[in-house]
Scaffold this active site. Structure first.
Site, short mmCIF file in Angstrom:
data_model
loop_
_atom_site.label_atom_id
_atom_site.label_comp_id
_atom_site.label_asym_id
_atom_site.label_seq_id
_atom_site.Cartn_x
_atom_site.Cartn_y
_atom_site.Cartn_z
N SER A 149 1.09 -17.57 144.10
CA SER A 149 2.34 -17.00 143.59
C SER A 149 2.22 -15.50 143.70
O SER A 149 1.12 -14.95 143.83
CB SER A 149 2.53 -17.40 142.11
OG SER A 149 3.55 -16.66 141.50
N TYR A 163 -0.64 -18.66 133.01
CA TYR A 163 -0.16 -18.92 134.37
C TYR A 163 -0.59 -17.80 135.31
O TYR A 163 -1.12 -18.06 136.40
CB TYR A 163 1.37 -19.05 134.36
CG TYR A 163 1.98 -19.25 135.73
CD1 TYR A 163 1.91 -20.49 136.37
CD2 TYR A 163 2.63 -18.21 136.39
CE1 TYR A 163 2.45 -20.68 137.62
CE2 TYR A 163 3.18 -18.39 137.63
CZ TYR A 163 3.10 -19.63 138.25
OH TYR A 163 3.65 -19.81 139.50
#
Length: 258
Positions: A149, A163
């Site tokens: 990401s 995360y």
């Protein structure tokens, strides 16, 4: 006109006929787009997800697997190898996400919430790579693509500390395995998507932003739009293909230029 295949005497680089591809998190979003792209390119595609899928490309075999259970993750890899009678050619570690969590101050984060997100993202990638390694090493070939990401390179738009930390860790694992597996002819790379509205979690995240914040996010992209799951899938196919035969330990940001 002479085609690439005719000029080189080789198969087209994006022809995956005869190859076995395993995609985690294959039911929705990026995973579904990746699995469908590989199936369209001729691969034998096996996906897994925490839930099954009732529609989509019928050429994709999908199993329900909880990848936070490392024994279940290893059993799924073994089952794919048993079904095909060969090592996995391409492993896409896509499973991840925020596990239903929302932005909270760090002092309010419970141990179980932190551990769940790390397990879904980092733990599942570790378990799948470990399980696939022996077969790929015996075959002395293979490609592993992790889905990280933009949160692997900077603070996360989600604001979820676990995360962001887990995606940074997946990138570190990617680079480490590229060096460990490289001598066996196995390439390990990562695709880092920007923000894409592709599943219920990202739709909830998008809806949580004010219209002004949504506009800011789009304006921060050089192409002035958000990407699609299929655009992420095409980057994965590049890493898995012969076009990337000397690309190893790299991260490709697919974010429209931020």
């Amino acid at each position: 006109m002479t085609t690439f295949a005719e000029a080189s005497g080789a198969a087209l680089p994006l022809d995956f006929a005869g190859r076995t591809v395993a995609v985690s998190g294959g039911a929705v979003g990026f995973g579904r787009a990746i699995a469908d792209r590989f199936a369209a390119a001729g691969a034998a595609v096996f996906g897994c997800d925490i839930v099954g899928r009732t529609d989509g490309d019928p050429r994709v075999a999908l199993d329900a697997v909880d990848l936070t259970d490392r024994r279940a993750a290893a059993a799924w890899i073994a089952a794919v190898e048993d079904r095909t009678g060969r090592a996995i050619d391409v492993l896409v570690c896509n499973a991840g996400g925020v596990a239903g969590q929302t932005d909270r101050p760090l002092e309010e984060v419970e141990d179980a919430d932190w551990d769940r997100v790390v397990a879904v993202n980092l733990g599942s990638t570790f378990a799948l790579c470990r399980a696939a390694a022996a077969g790929m090493k015996r075959a002395r070939s293979g490609a592993i693509i992790t889905i990280t990401s933009s949160a692997a390179l900077q603070a996360s738009l989600t604001g979820i500390q676990s995360y962001c930390s887990a995606k940074h860790a997946v990138l570190g694992l990617t680079r480490q395995l590229a060096h460990e597996f490289g001598p066996f002819g196995i390439r390990v790379n990562s695709v880092a998507p920007g923000f894409v509205r592709t599943n219920p979690a990202t739709e909830r995240q998008w809806a949580s932003y004010s219209p002004e914040r949504q506009k800011q996010i789009v304006e921060a992209v050089a192409l002035k739009r958000l990407g699609t799951a299929d655009e992420i899938a095409k980057a994965v196919l590049f890493f898995a293909s012969d076009l990337a035969s000397f690309v190893n330990g790299q991260i490709l940001s697919v974010d429209g230029g931020r």
